[in-house]
Each structure stands twice: as C-alpha cells, then as structure tokens.
Design a protein around this motif. Structure first.
Motif, short mmCIF file in Angstrom:
data_model
loop_
_atom_site.label_atom_id
_atom_site.label_comp_id
_atom_site.label_asym_id
_atom_site.label_seq_id
_atom_site.Cartn_x
_atom_site.Cartn_y
_atom_site.Cartn_z
N ARG A 27 23.76 -5.40 -5.15
CA ARG A 27 22.46 -5.38 -5.82
C ARG A 27 21.65 -4.16 -5.38
O ARG A 27 20.97 -3.53 -6.17
CB ARG A 27 21.67 -6.66 -5.48
N ARG A 28 21.74 -3.84 -4.12
CA ARG A 28 20.95 -2.72 -3.59
C ARG A 28 21.48 -1.36 -4.03
O ARG A 28 20.73 -0.40 -4.11
CB ARG A 28 20.98 -2.75 -2.06
N HIS A 29 22.77 -1.31 -4.25
CA HIS A 29 23.37 0.00 -4.53
C HIS A 29 23.89 0.12 -5.95
O HIS A 29 24.52 1.11 -6.29
CB HIS A 29 24.47 0.31 -3.51
N ILE A 90 16.18 3.62 -12.92
CA ILE A 90 15.42 2.37 -12.86
C ILE A 90 14.50 2.20 -14.05
O ILE A 90 14.40 1.13 -14.62
CB ILE A 90 14.59 2.35 -11.56
N ILE A 93 15.74 0.43 -17.01
CA ILE A 93 16.10 -0.98 -16.90
C ILE A 93 14.86 -1.86 -16.80
O ILE A 93 14.84 -2.97 -17.30
CB ILE A 93 16.97 -1.21 -15.65
N CYS A 107 9.32 -9.80 -14.68
CA CYS A 107 9.97 -8.56 -14.22
C CYS A 107 8.97 -7.41 -14.19
O CYS A 107 8.98 -6.60 -13.25
CB CYS A 107 11.13 -8.19 -15.14
N ILE A 110 6.97 -7.90 -11.13
CA ILE A 110 7.75 -7.58 -9.92
C ILE A 110 7.88 -6.07 -9.76
O ILE A 110 7.81 -5.54 -8.65
CB ILE A 110 9.15 -8.26 -9.99
N ARG A 118 8.89 -7.15 -2.78
CA ARG A 118 10.13 -7.28 -3.55
C ARG A 118 11.28 -7.73 -2.66
O ARG A 118 12.10 -8.55 -3.04
CB ARG A 118 10.51 -5.93 -4.14
N ASP A 122 13.52 -11.02 -3.06
CA ASP A 122 14.98 -10.93 -3.15
C ASP A 122 15.65 -11.82 -2.11
O ASP A 122 16.58 -12.57 -2.43
CB ASP A 122 15.40 -9.46 -2.95
N ARG B 57 17.75 -9.49 -12.93
CA ARG B 57 17.41 -8.06 -12.88
C ARG B 57 17.63 -7.46 -11.50
O ARG B 57 16.67 -7.14 -10.80
CB ARG B 57 15.94 -7.86 -13.28
N PRO B 58 18.87 -7.34 -11.07
CA PRO B 58 19.12 -6.78 -9.72
C PRO B 58 18.59 -5.36 -9.57
O PRO B 58 18.30 -4.92 -8.46
CB PRO B 58 20.64 -6.83 -9.59
N GLU B 59 18.47 -4.66 -10.69
CA GLU B 59 18.01 -3.27 -10.62
C GLU B 59 16.59 -3.15 -10.08
O GLU B 59 16.20 -2.08 -9.60
CB GLU B 59 18.13 -2.60 -11.99
N LEU B 60 15.84 -4.26 -10.15
CA LEU B 60 14.48 -4.22 -9.60
C LEU B 60 14.48 -4.25 -8.07
O LEU B 60 13.45 -4.06 -7.44
CB LEU B 60 13.67 -5.42 -10.11
N PHE B 61 15.64 -4.49 -7.51
CA PHE B 61 15.73 -4.63 -6.06
C PHE B 61 16.70 -3.62 -5.45
O PHE B 61 17.23 -3.82 -4.38
CB PHE B 61 16.16 -6.07 -5.70
N ARG B 62 16.94 -2.56 -6.20
CA ARG B 62 17.87 -1.55 -5.68
C ARG B 62 17.22 -0.70 -4.61
O ARG B 62 16.00 -0.60 -4.53
CB ARG B 62 18.37 -0.67 -6.83
N VAL B 65 14.35 1.86 -5.16
CA VAL B 65 12.96 1.49 -5.43
C VAL B 65 12.23 1.13 -4.14
O VAL B 65 11.02 0.99 -4.13
CB VAL B 65 12.83 0.30 -6.43
#
Lengths: 168, 158
Positions: A27-29, A90, A93, A107, A110, A118, A122, B57-62, B65
């Motif tokens: 998720r992070r990458h 980003i 998306i 969203c 967030i 955030r 998460d 929406r995993p992209e919000l936690f990349r 950001v």
C-alpha cells in the motif's frame, strides 16, 4: 519477584504478521514488487533489536514502528534513484471514482488530512491496531492518537452530513 | 454531557477501546437520551464509510503523500514533553523572579540609605525609632504626645 522477559518467538511472529506487513508495504509503495524485501528487512532489524536486548511491550506495534522507518528509508532511496516509473501519480487517483458518493466524499476529506492523521487511519482501519499499539508504532502519546483519530472521524462525519443532511 | 466528549466515547466504544464499566455507563446514558441515537448512527456510518475509503483507496496512504518534514506535530511534541522538564523550567523562572524582586527591593532600600547619608537625616518614618537622633523626638505616651528636646549632654554629633 523479578519477571524476566523472554525473547519473542520471531518465527511465530513472522507467520502471524508477514502478510499484514507485505500489505502495509505494498500500500505504501504502490505495488508488491519490493514489499517482500521490505518485510525481510523489517524482520532483520527486529531480530537485531531483540538481540541487542530490546524487549518491546507490543510486538506487533513495535514491528510496525520498524516497518514505518524501513518504508520511509526505502522510499527516500527510491526517490534518489529515480526508479519511480511504475508509480501512479496521486492527483489522478485522489479524484472520486467510487460507485458510492459517500466513499468519494470521505476520500476527499482524507486527502486533506495531515500525514500523521492518515497514518493513524491506515493503521487503525487497515491493520486493526489498538490506540496503544498505534502510539508505540508512531512513537507518539496515546492521547494524541485518540484525539487525531476522533478529529478525522468528526471531519469525515461533518463532510458526509454536508452532502446529505437528512441521513446524518 | 459535552457533545465532543460523547462523540469521542462513541468512537472509542466502536473501536473496543472503552472499558466494560464505561461502556455500560455510556449505554445507560444513551438509553436515557434517545435523541442521541441520531448522533450514534451518524458516527457509526462515518466509521463504516471511512473503513471503506481506507481499504478501497490505498493510494491515499502511499509513502509519497507522507511528506513528514512539513507535518510538524506541535501538539504531540508539547504533550510528549516530559513533565519534569516543565517543572524544572517553572522552578528556574520562579527562582529568577524571586532573585530579581529581592535585588530590586534591596537596591531601593540601599538607595534610601545612601540618600539619607548624603542629604542629612532622613524623615523619622524611614529611620529606626530606636536610633537616638540629634533632633527633637516625639513619642506617644499614655497622657498624649510628649515632646522631648535633647539636652546638650544627650545630643550626639553627627
């Protein structure tokens, strides 16, 4: 009576948490490519820490704390090496494209939150960490975790209420 | 009950962070106040929608950001600041204030003494009455105000 803490069973911990960690890293990458390597690195650091005498209270939280640092370091390295061709911008998306307008509204809210809030969202909703575990993983007081989480939920609730005042 | 506190308690209960006793009390409060049911359902819906948003929406936690350098969390730093250090700082300020005030008043008193020695005798109110002076002295006796003029034998030369 003096209680001597035994070193944790890393094999068992790996079995229990490696999938969660892989999900955390992916998720992070933005992909699974490097997630497995980062999981290995996290456990290596955990083993080194335990070998040096560290006995964390919440193993899972401590592991996520290490994972957070590993993830940051990996991202910085990645940025330096400019190997970002597989990453998705980003901004493209964050725009709403969900079938549920409430999810889109959440969203958007967030997206406006500071990084710490955030991360708390998460860790809470995706990794199911408790307040105390999040505090340990993020190295902040439990009160801060609680207040930031409440604030985020309140902002999202207000946003949903604005969009649909009859239901909330 | 403060609406913010109530909202926080409802969120804590949803996350299982409330003790059984506190949960019981909260439930009793909500039962006694049915008008709060709207708030409860609003919070529960917000939690459920947030959960969907976070998972979808995993992209919000990349990582990109999380530019942590510009997210200085002053609030938590203040809270995390060790209490003992605050106490030490407060004690140091108090000591400084006491020392400063003492110095100020001591300086004023010595200024009066200096003035009195430079310009002759000071008013009787500023000087100790026990000190015999060369001037007429007044004292209150049972019969009224007595005046005594020092005789040459009792007069002291300055």
């Amino acid at each position: 009576m003096i209680a001597i803490k035994q070193p944790p069973n890393l094999e068992q911990l790996f079995r229990e948490t490696s999938a969660d960690l892989a999900r955390y890293f992916s998720r992070r990458h933005g992909g699974r490519e490097s997630a497995d390597d980062l999981v290995q690195e996290t456990f290596l650091k955990m083993a080194q820490s335990i070998e040096s005498g560290k006995r964390p209270e919440h193993l899972r939280a401590y592991l996520f704390g290490i994972a957070r640092h590993v993830s940051q370091a990996a991202w910085r390295q990645k940025s330096k090496d400019s190997v970002l061709e597989d990453s998705v911008p980003i901004q493209s998306i964050a725009a709403g494209d969900s079938s549920d307008p409430r999810v889109d509204a959440a969203c958007e809210m967030i997206d406006l939150l500071p990084a710490l809030q955030r991360e708390i969202l998460d860790l809470r909703f995706n990794q199911n960490l408790s307040y105390a575990e999040m505090a340990e993983a993020l190295d902040i007081p439990v009160g801060t975790v609680r207040s930031r989480l409440h604030n985020a939920i309140s902002l999202i609730r207000n946003r949903l209420a604005e969009d649909n005042p009859d239901t909330l | 009950m403060n609406p913010k506190s109530l909202e926080a308690l409802i969120v804590d209960r949803s996350f299982g962070e409330l003790s059984p006793e506190a949960t019981e009390l909260l439930d009793a409060y909500l039962d006694a106040n049915p008008q709060m049911q709207e708030l409860v359902s609003g919070i529960e819906e917000a939690l459920s929608v947030t959960e969907m948003a976070v998972s979808s929406r995993p992209e919000l936690f990349r990582e990109d950001v999380f530019d942590r350098t510009d997210d200085v969390d002053f609030g938590s730093k203040l809270i995390a600041f060790p209490g003992a250090t605050w106490l030490k700082a407060a004690a140091a300020f108090a000591l400084l204030a006491v020392a400063g005030a003492g110095g100020y008043f001591a300086g004023n008193r010595s200024a009066v003494s200096e003035l009195s020695s430079s310009f002759g005798p000071a008013p009787t109110s500023l000087l100790s009455s026990s000190t015999p002076g060369p001037w007429a002295q007044y004292r209150i006796a049972s019969g009224g105000i007595e005046t005594s003029i020092p005789t040459p034998s009792t007069r002291q030369e300055p």
